[in-house]
Design an enzyme around this catalytic site. Structure first.
Site, PDB file in Angstrom:
ATOM      1  N   ARG A 104       0.882  -1.177   0.000  1.00 36.81           N
ATOM      2  CA  ARG A 104       0.000   0.000   0.000  1.00 36.81           C
ATOM      3  C   ARG A 104       0.911   1.215   0.000  1.00 36.81           C
ATOM      4  O   ARG A 104       1.716   1.394   0.928  1.00 36.81           O
ATOM      5  CB  ARG A 104      -0.920   0.000   1.222  1.00 36.81           C
ATOM      6  CG  ARG A 104      -1.607   1.350   1.413  1.00 36.81           C
ATOM      7  CD  ARG A 104      -2.711   1.322   2.436  1.00 36.81           C
ATOM      8  NE  ARG A 104      -3.878   0.655   1.907  1.00 36.81           N
ATOM      9  CZ  ARG A 104      -5.098   0.736   2.462  1.00 36.81           C
ATOM     10  NH1 ARG A 104      -5.286   1.453   3.560  1.00 36.81           N
ATOM     11  NH2 ARG A 104      -6.125   0.110   1.922  1.00 36.81           N
ATOM     12  N   HIS A 131      -7.563   1.066  -6.374  1.00 35.79           N
ATOM     13  CA  HIS A 131      -7.738   0.184  -5.204  1.00 35.79           C
ATOM     14  C   HIS A 131      -8.463  -1.090  -5.675  1.00 35.79           C
ATOM     15  O   HIS A 131      -9.616  -1.332  -5.340  1.00 35.79           O
ATOM     16  CB  HIS A 131      -8.565   0.919  -4.138  1.00 35.79           C
ATOM     17  CG  HIS A 131      -8.525   0.282  -2.784  1.00 35.79           C
ATOM     18  ND1 HIS A 131      -7.733  -0.806  -2.473  1.00 35.79           N
ATOM     19  CD2 HIS A 131      -9.186   0.594  -1.628  1.00 35.79           C
ATOM     20  CE1 HIS A 131      -7.909  -1.134  -1.205  1.00 35.79           C
ATOM     21  NE2 HIS A 131      -8.783  -0.301  -0.671  1.00 35.79           N
ATOM     22  N   GLN A 134     -10.385  -3.738  -3.348  1.00 36.90           N
ATOM     23  CA  GLN A 134     -11.665  -3.264  -2.831  1.00 36.90           C
ATOM     24  C   GLN A 134     -12.789  -3.545  -3.829  1.00 36.90           C
ATOM     25  O   GLN A 134     -13.866  -4.021  -3.453  1.00 36.90           O
ATOM     26  CB  GLN A 134     -11.589  -1.753  -2.560  1.00 36.90           C
ATOM     27  CG  GLN A 134     -12.887  -1.173  -2.043  1.00 36.90           C
ATOM     28  CD  GLN A 134     -13.220  -1.700  -0.661  1.00 36.90           C
ATOM     29  OE1 GLN A 134     -12.386  -1.651   0.232  1.00 36.90           O
ATOM     30  NE2 GLN A 134     -14.440  -2.197  -0.468  1.00 36.90           N
ATOM     31  N   ASP A 222     -17.219   7.620  -1.304  1.00 41.65           N
ATOM     32  CA  ASP A 222     -15.991   7.401  -0.529  1.00 41.65           C
ATOM     33  C   ASP A 222     -15.630   8.722   0.136  1.00 41.65           C
ATOM     34  O   ASP A 222     -16.222   9.773  -0.180  1.00 41.65           O
ATOM     35  CB  ASP A 222     -14.879   6.916  -1.482  1.00 41.65           C
ATOM     36  CG  ASP A 222     -13.596   6.516  -0.756  1.00 41.65           C
ATOM     37  OD1 ASP A 222     -13.627   6.349   0.481  1.00 41.65           O
ATOM     38  OD2 ASP A 222     -12.553   6.378  -1.429  1.00 41.65           O
ATOM     39  N   CYS A 260     -16.337   1.904   0.656  1.00 38.60           N
ATOM     40  CA  CYS A 260     -15.211   1.016   0.984  1.00 38.60           C
ATOM     41  C   CYS A 260     -14.825   1.099   2.448  1.00 38.60           C
ATOM     42  O   CYS A 260     -14.167   0.202   2.964  1.00 38.60           O
ATOM     43  CB  CYS A 260     -14.026   1.333   0.087  1.00 38.60           C
ATOM     44  SG  CYS A 260     -13.337   2.988   0.351  1.00 38.60           S
ATOM     45  N   ARG A 288     -13.776  -8.381   1.590  1.00 39.18           N
ATOM     46  CA  ARG A 288     -12.340  -8.154   1.331  1.00 39.18           C
ATOM     47  C   ARG A 288     -11.586  -9.438   1.650  1.00 39.18           C
ATOM     48  O   ARG A 288     -10.697  -9.858   0.910  1.00 39.18           O
ATOM     49  CB  ARG A 288     -11.813  -7.007   2.208  1.00 39.18           C
ATOM     50  CG  ARG A 288     -12.311  -5.626   1.849  1.00 39.18           C
ATOM     51  CD  ARG A 288     -11.779  -5.152   0.513  1.00 39.18           C
ATOM     52  NE  ARG A 288     -10.337  -5.120   0.451  1.00 39.18           N
ATOM     53  CZ  ARG A 288      -9.565  -4.115   0.902  1.00 39.18           C
ATOM     54  NH1 ARG A 288     -10.122  -3.033   1.403  1.00 39.18           N
ATOM     55  NH2 ARG A 288      -8.242  -4.163   0.800  1.00 39.18           N
TER      56      ARG A 288
HETATM   57  N1  NVA Z   1      -9.976   6.810  -1.161  1.00 35.14           N
HETATM   58  C1  NVA Z   1      -9.580   6.373   0.155  1.00 35.14           C
HETATM   59  C2  NVA Z   1      -9.781   4.897   0.298  1.00 35.14           C
HETATM   60  C3  NVA Z   1      -9.449   4.347   1.658  1.00 35.14           C
HETATM   61  C4  NVA Z   1      -9.588   2.860   1.725  1.00 35.14           C
HETATM   62  C5  NVA Z   1      -8.124   6.742   0.398  1.00 35.14           C
HETATM   63  O1  NVA Z   1      -7.305   6.574  -0.509  1.00 35.14           O
HETATM   64  O2  NVA Z   1      -7.820   7.216   1.491  1.00 35.14           O
HETATM   65  N1   CP Z   2     -11.268  -0.056   2.511  1.00 35.61           N
HETATM   66  C1   CP Z   2      -9.988  -0.120   2.917  1.00 35.61           C
HETATM   67  O1   CP Z   2      -9.060  -0.367   2.150  1.00 35.61           O
HETATM   68  O2   CP Z   2      -9.816   0.078   4.255  1.00 35.61           O
HETATM   69  P1   CP Z   2      -8.445   0.230   5.049  1.00 35.61           P
HETATM   70  O3   CP Z   2      -7.845   1.562   4.675  1.00 35.61           O
HETATM   71  O4   CP Z   2      -8.841   0.174   6.488  1.00 35.61           O
HETATM   72  O5   CP Z   2      -7.523  -0.886   4.670  1.00 35.61           O
END
Ligand code: NVA
Ligand code: CP
Length: 301
Positions: A104, A131, A134, A222, A260, A288
């Site tokens: 990540r 992502h 997800q 989101d 998500c 997930r």
């Molecule tokens: N769009 C959000 C998704 C978190 C799972 C982010 O990138 O923070």
């Molecule tokens: N939806 C998602 O990826 O959550 P986290 O940021 O908690 O991993």
């Protein structure tokens, strides 16, 4: 001859059949019908986080252990990556210890560099641009409730962010219509939209949430401020795109609501919608685990 590792980088690198195989594997585990419930005995997955996570971390860790394997969790600040060791060298070293790596990170280029230099599969656990894990869970969630997603209408109201981009890619592959309502300055990546349209997908871009949501089978949103992004005047721009009971009532009566998570209650979604009868957000979070077990098995089988 060594086989090229099976990376899971982005949905646009796959065809529908391959993604369906991963989903089918995941569903078989979920239903307790997998021919071999523990195909990854003795295999090790490294999880590298350059951004925070709850769901991704726990679902990969639990999933890998349920499949018979184990994990090493690394925060980049505690590794030499955080002190400037190159991604390429890190990839070469980790490939000698583990059987797969999930990353990540903010920069998609870093993910690609890791994949280029690793001799084991690399999995995208979120970047600033996509992502995919997800959306695999989200497709599984939709189809469990409503059957095949092909031909259905999914509406997005909010920031045209990384999660939106993976939804757009999924629309082209799983053949559903995607309508996105976003402020003009926060529209999804034009290249992703262009790619999906070139594949024949119907992608509507609008700045009117009602237009996107009208008659939709699923409404998605989101956070307004993704991890690592500046607030600037996002809240002001995005306020009209909040998913409220009123907006949700314009979708089909049996429409699903997806997010998500983590959610910012009272911002992009009201409590009433998140906790209401349309919401399947906890199923998405659970899936997930199942979808990623399918992905891990495909990567390592
Ligand atoms: N769009 C959000 C998704 C978190 C799972 C982010 O990138 O923070
Ligand atoms: N939806 C998602 O990826 O959550 P986290 O940021 O908690 O991993």
């Amino acid at each position: 001859m060594t086989r090229a590792p099976r990376h899971f980088l982005d949905l646009d690198r796959f065809d529908e059949g391959t993604l369906r195989r991963m989903l089918d594997l995941g569903l078989a585990y979920k239903k307790g019908k997998a021919a071999n419930p523990q195909p990854l005995k003795g295999r090790m997955l490294a999880l590298i986080f350059e951004k925070p996570s709850t769901r991704t971390r726990v679902s990969f860790e639990v999933g890998m252990k349920q499949l018979g394997g184990d994990v090493v969790v690394l925060s980049h600040l505690e590794t030499q990556l955080g002190r400037g060791e190159t991604v390429a060298d890190t990839a070469r070293v980790l490939s000698r210890y583990v059987d797969a790596i999930m990353l990540r990170t903010a920069a998609p280029a870093k993910l690609l560099e890791l994949a280029e230099h690793a001799s084991v599969p690399v999995i995208n656990g979120l970047t600033d641009t996509t992502h995919p894990c997800q959306i695999m869970a989200d497709i599984m969630t939709f189809e469990e409730r409503r059957g095949p997603i092909m031909g259905k209408v999914v509406a997005w109201s909010g920031d045209g962010n990384n999660v939106a981009a993976s939804w757009i890619q999924a629309a082209a592959l799983f053949r559903f219509e995607m309508r996105l309502a976003c402020p003009a300055a926060l529209m999804p990546d034009a290249k992703v939209v262009e790619w999906a349209r070139a594949k024949g997908a119907t992608i509507l871009l609008t700045d009117e949430p009602l237009r996107a949501v009208a008659g939709a089978d699923c409404v998605v949103t989101d956070t307004w401020v993704s991890m690592g992004f500046a607030e600037e005047n996002r809240r002001e721009q995005l306020a009209p795109f909040a998913v409220t009971e009123r907006l949700m009532s314009k979708a089909r009566p049996d429409a699903l609501f997806m997010h998500c998570l983590p959610a910012h209650r009272g911002e992009e979604v009201s409590d009433g919608v998140l906790d209401g009868s349309h919401s399947v957000v906890w199923d998405e979070a659970e899936n997930r685990l199942h979808a990623q077990k399918g992905i891990l098995t495909w990567c390592l089988e």
